[in-house]
Scaffold this active site. Sequence first.
Site, PDB file in Angstrom:
ATOM      1  N   HIS A  19      52.086  -2.637  -0.159  1.00 17.75           N
ATOM      2  CA  HIS A  19      53.066  -3.646   0.255  1.00 17.75           C
ATOM      3  C   HIS A  19      53.209  -3.683   1.765  1.00 17.75           C
ATOM      4  CE1 HIS A  19      56.126  -0.634   1.089  1.00 17.75           C
ATOM      5  NE2 HIS A  19      55.975  -0.118  -0.116  1.00 17.75           N
ATOM      6  N   HIS A  22      53.452  -0.442   3.823  1.00 16.69           N
ATOM      7  CA  HIS A  22      52.153   0.224   3.965  1.00 16.69           C
ATOM      8  C   HIS A  22      51.304  -0.520   4.991  1.00 16.69           C
ATOM      9  CE1 HIS A  22      52.827   1.272  -0.525  1.00 16.69           C
ATOM     10  NE2 HIS A  22      53.243   2.284   0.215  1.00 16.69           N
ATOM     11  N   CYS A 127      64.750  15.174  -6.408  1.00 21.49           N
ATOM     12  CA  CYS A 127      64.544  13.712  -6.407  1.00 21.49           C
ATOM     13  C   CYS A 127      63.090  13.446  -6.763  1.00 21.49           C
ATOM     14  CB  CYS A 127      64.873  13.115  -5.035  1.00 21.49           C
ATOM     15  SG  CYS A 127      64.389  11.366  -4.947  1.00 21.49           S
ATOM     16  N   CYS A 130      61.200  11.401  -4.087  1.00 20.57           N
ATOM     17  CA  CYS A 130      60.746  12.207  -2.941  1.00 20.57           C
ATOM     18  C   CYS A 130      59.786  13.307  -3.380  1.00 20.57           C
ATOM     19  CB  CYS A 130      61.910  12.883  -2.230  1.00 20.57           C
ATOM     20  SG  CYS A 130      63.073  11.765  -1.451  1.00 20.57           S
ATOM     21  N   CYS A 144      70.156  10.236  -3.451  1.00 19.75           N
ATOM     22  CA  CYS A 144      69.094  10.301  -2.447  1.00 19.75           C
ATOM     23  C   CYS A 144      69.190   9.018  -1.627  1.00 19.75           C
ATOM     24  CB  CYS A 144      67.727  10.389  -3.114  1.00 19.75           C
ATOM     25  SG  CYS A 144      66.396   9.986  -1.963  1.00 19.75           S
ATOM     26  N   HIS A 147      66.007   6.648  -2.025  1.00 19.77           N
ATOM     27  CA  HIS A 147      65.654   6.025  -3.305  1.00 19.77           C
ATOM     28  C   HIS A 147      66.861   5.471  -4.060  1.00 19.77           C
ATOM     29  CE1 HIS A 147      62.093   8.467  -2.339  1.00 19.77           C
ATOM     30  NE2 HIS A 147      61.475   7.417  -2.841  1.00 19.77           N
ATOM     31  N   LYS A 297      65.640  -1.353   2.925  1.00 18.57           N
ATOM     32  CA  LYS A 297      64.266  -0.915   3.152  1.00 18.57           C
ATOM     33  C   LYS A 297      63.379  -1.494   2.049  1.00 18.57           C
ATOM     34  CE  LYS A 297      61.334   3.039   2.497  1.00 18.57           C
ATOM     35  NZ  LYS A 297      61.179   4.216   1.672  1.00 18.57           N
ATOM     36  N   LYS A 300      58.756   0.177  -3.188  1.00 18.35           N
ATOM     37  CA  LYS A 300      58.361  -0.100  -4.563  1.00 18.35           C
ATOM     38  C   LYS A 300      59.532   0.140  -5.503  1.00 18.35           C
ATOM     39  CE  LYS A 300      54.946   2.568  -3.536  1.00 18.35           C
ATOM     40  NZ  LYS A 300      53.715   3.331  -3.319  1.00 18.35           N
TER      41      LYS A 300
HETATM   42  O1  ME8 Z   1      55.201   8.867   1.163  1.00 20.55           O
HETATM   43  N1  ME8 Z   1      58.858   0.026   6.081  1.00 20.55           N
HETATM   44  O2  ME8 Z   1      53.510   7.600   0.246  1.00 20.55           O
HETATM   45  P1  ME8 Z   1      54.201   6.165   0.131  1.00 20.55           P
HETATM   46  C1  ME8 Z   1      57.947   0.613   6.849  1.00 20.55           C
HETATM   47  N2  ME8 Z   1      52.213   9.745  -0.410  1.00 20.55           N
HETATM   48  N3  ME8 Z   1      57.035   1.466   6.370  1.00 20.55           N
HETATM   49  C2  ME8 Z   1      57.043   1.713   5.056  1.00 20.55           C
HETATM   50  C3  ME8 Z   1      57.966   1.133   4.192  1.00 20.55           C
HETATM   51  C4  ME8 Z   1      58.910   0.241   4.763  1.00 20.55           C
HETATM   52  N4  ME8 Z   1      59.791  -0.405   4.057  1.00 20.55           N
HETATM   53  N5  ME8 Z   1      57.720   1.583   2.948  1.00 20.55           N
HETATM   54  C5  ME8 Z   1      56.650   2.417   3.040  1.00 20.55           C
HETATM   55  C6  ME8 Z   1      54.093   8.757   0.667  1.00 20.55           C
HETATM   56  N6  ME8 Z   1      56.239   2.492   4.308  1.00 20.55           N
HETATM   57  C7  ME8 Z   1      53.203   9.969   0.566  1.00 20.55           C
HETATM   58  C8  ME8 Z   1      52.602  10.250   1.918  1.00 20.55           C
HETATM   59  S1  ME8 Z   1      50.990  11.637   3.513  1.00 20.55           S
HETATM   60  C9  ME8 Z   1      50.187  13.058   3.446  1.00 20.55           C
HETATM   61  C10 ME8 Z   1      51.694  11.430   1.943  1.00 20.55           C
HETATM   62  C11 ME8 Z   1      55.099   3.259   4.832  1.00 20.55           C
HETATM   63  O3  ME8 Z   1      53.256   5.318  -0.647  1.00 20.55           O
HETATM   64  C12 ME8 Z   1      55.576   4.315   5.802  1.00 20.55           C
HETATM   65  O4  ME8 Z   1      54.512   4.665   6.628  1.00 20.55           O
HETATM   66  O5  ME8 Z   1      55.582   6.275  -0.320  1.00 20.55           O
HETATM   67  C13 ME8 Z   1      55.923   5.440   4.866  1.00 20.55           C
HETATM   68  O6  ME8 Z   1      55.980   6.678   5.516  1.00 20.55           O
HETATM   69  C14 ME8 Z   1      54.777   5.372   3.900  1.00 20.55           C
HETATM   70  O7  ME8 Z   1      54.524   3.958   3.743  1.00 20.55           O
HETATM   71  C15 ME8 Z   1      55.117   6.004   2.569  1.00 20.55           C
HETATM   72  O8  ME8 Z   1      54.148   5.640   1.635  1.00 20.55           O
END
Ligand code: ME8
Length: 650
Positions: A19, A22, A127, A130, A144, A147, A297, A300
């Site tokens: 999304h 990401h 959580c 998290c 949390c 979330h 924010k 997903k």
């Molecule tokens: O946390 N605004 O994966 P994730 C800006 N797998 N950036 C956002 C966002 C938003 N609303 N939502 C997500 C994880 N992001 C772990 C990471 S790393 C070794 C493991 C971006 O799929 C942002 O960079 O939940 C956030 O840190 C990341 O997606 C989290 O992606």
Amino acid sequence: MSRIAYLTTPLYYVNGQPHMGHAYTTVVADVLARYHRLDGDDTYLLTGTDEHGEKIFTAAAAVGLEPQAYADGIAATFVEAWKELRISNDDFLRTTEARHISVVTSVLQQVYDQGDIYFDEYEGLYCVGCERFLTDREIVNGKCPDHGTVPEKRKEGNYFFRMDKHRQWLAEHIRTTPGFIRPARYANEVLSILSESIGDLSMSRPRSRVPWGIGLPWDDDHVTYVWFDALINYVSALGYPDGELFGRYWTQARHFIGKDILKTHAIFWPTMLRAMGAPLYAGLNVGGFLMGSDGQKMSKSLGNVVNPFELSKRYSADAVRYYLAKDVPYGQDSAVSEKALVERYNADLANDLGNLASRARALLLRHLDGRLPEPVQTDADQAVIATGIGLAAHVREQVGALRLSAALEEVMQFVRQLNRYFNDEQPWVLAKNEASKPRLGTVLYNCVEGLRITSILLEPALPDKAVQLRDSLGLKGGDLASTETWGLAPAGTVIPAEAALLFPRAELEETQAGSQPAAQPVAKTEKKREKTEKSGPAAGDGQISIDDFNRVELRVAQVVACEAVPRTDKLLKLTLSLGDLGERTVVSGIAGSYAPQDLPGRRVVLVANLQPAKLRGIVSQGMILAAEDDDGNLALVHPDKELAPGARVR
Ligand code: ME8
């Protein structure tokens, strides 16, 4: 910038489709990586997917798939998504790949053997979003904060990583290494966490509860906690510990993350690296959250995501990339919308950049045989030249400080300066007599050379359009250093006679309603524009400067032919003559007031430098002026003497 650059994005969870959040982090890392490459740095960009853990296991079960099959499907959509957005990653790591699992397994064994992992019972609030136990300090109103869910009370026998003992040196490192965590307020946040005990890290889950993970090499009843597994990707992708890539890149690693995963990257990861005996990464860059229309924010779990890939298909990948890099100040929370994207695109790319390129091209083709002439620079050209060759230094500095938005704005200011230069020098007037042709050549040369520099400096954000822009001017690319010299566009360059429209104006109504734009009488369009001007930050009390007005190229035009546009009741298609400046096709919403046969031979006033727009499949190359009263009576504006077509209206 350093001469070696290793940039990473988070490894995204595969429990949902990619999304905007990401896309944002990945685009920022990609734009940075492309700036490094442009500056000659040996650069490596890593992204990928995080595929183990309870969250993925549950998501797979919900759709009746084995976790691996489920992860395969979503990982493929991430690969596609990054292709769509022109992400230039050198590797895409999936945590279910053997090359990653083998590194995690040997790290676990080493850290366990040296006594840094022990078994204990733990009870706390967990959580699932998290994928970790939350501390009391982290829980807000019983939930949390990330979330919005109430964490579950859990009691488990887990293995623990001795993390707390690393607290002091880590705080010291953060305090004494400026730029280790950027922006600085996140460093302060981490220091505040480190000011109290951080506890040891629960780094395993019982296989009976979470069957989807990397088994502990000494106890197969437990799998590795997903974060202890996932963070290691940053080194497993480089072939840790002996890989050539690891030796070459690791100490220059800069991670790009969102603020939601600050603690894992700023505390878990450095302490793990220390226990592994590996050097620390060079920097952690923390982005803010993109907000959805509800001000929350985007995530997903909250289901308020905006799809960047649809926007990319609608407006181009470059439009999305440019918008994200230009409009979201790094490190801060920011609301994003399709409307803002369209406004940014039209203002910077369609108007300022696209218009200049098409005007310069048109005059070169019409008056200078489509060849770039040898310039003869004068005092009047020096200001533009000085700004152009000085830009790279500014861009380097802004990019180095993660101020992408400011870097792009510096370049856009130069584009606006070039537009002013073009308007001041009036090349269309110079074109009128032979004696001023050499000056015309110099002015157009400088515009093209300015656009060459611009195209290179914007290329990290606009990888496709920068190349198309150069192609439309017959130019080749170059590195950052090649923008520090004026005159590298070779005289004699042939300007291609045909070029695709670079930045067609985007219309929000059209795309949102899924239909063609409503045909509007010109006068109404003008009214609407005035409204936007008034609410815009630059316009202040609604007044515009003479410079603003001079940007509008108004010309007398003569109607050569006119016909109704089929299947509409408002639109006429007019063929207009601008004398020496050639002919234009314009679609105008005046059919309610004028019959097609009434118009040929009449003189009208044309906005000649309006970005072309497609209306009912016809490219309209300008707009004719009309007045409209409150009752909807419409009258075309025309000069009260028979001036030659092409005459300027001021
Ligand atoms: O946390 N605004 O994966 P994730 C800006 N797998 N950036 C956002 C966002 C938003 N609303 N939502 C997500 C994880 N992001 C772990 C990471 S790393 C070794 C493991 C971006 O799929 C942002 O960079 O939940 C956030 O840190 C990341 O997606 C989290 O992606």
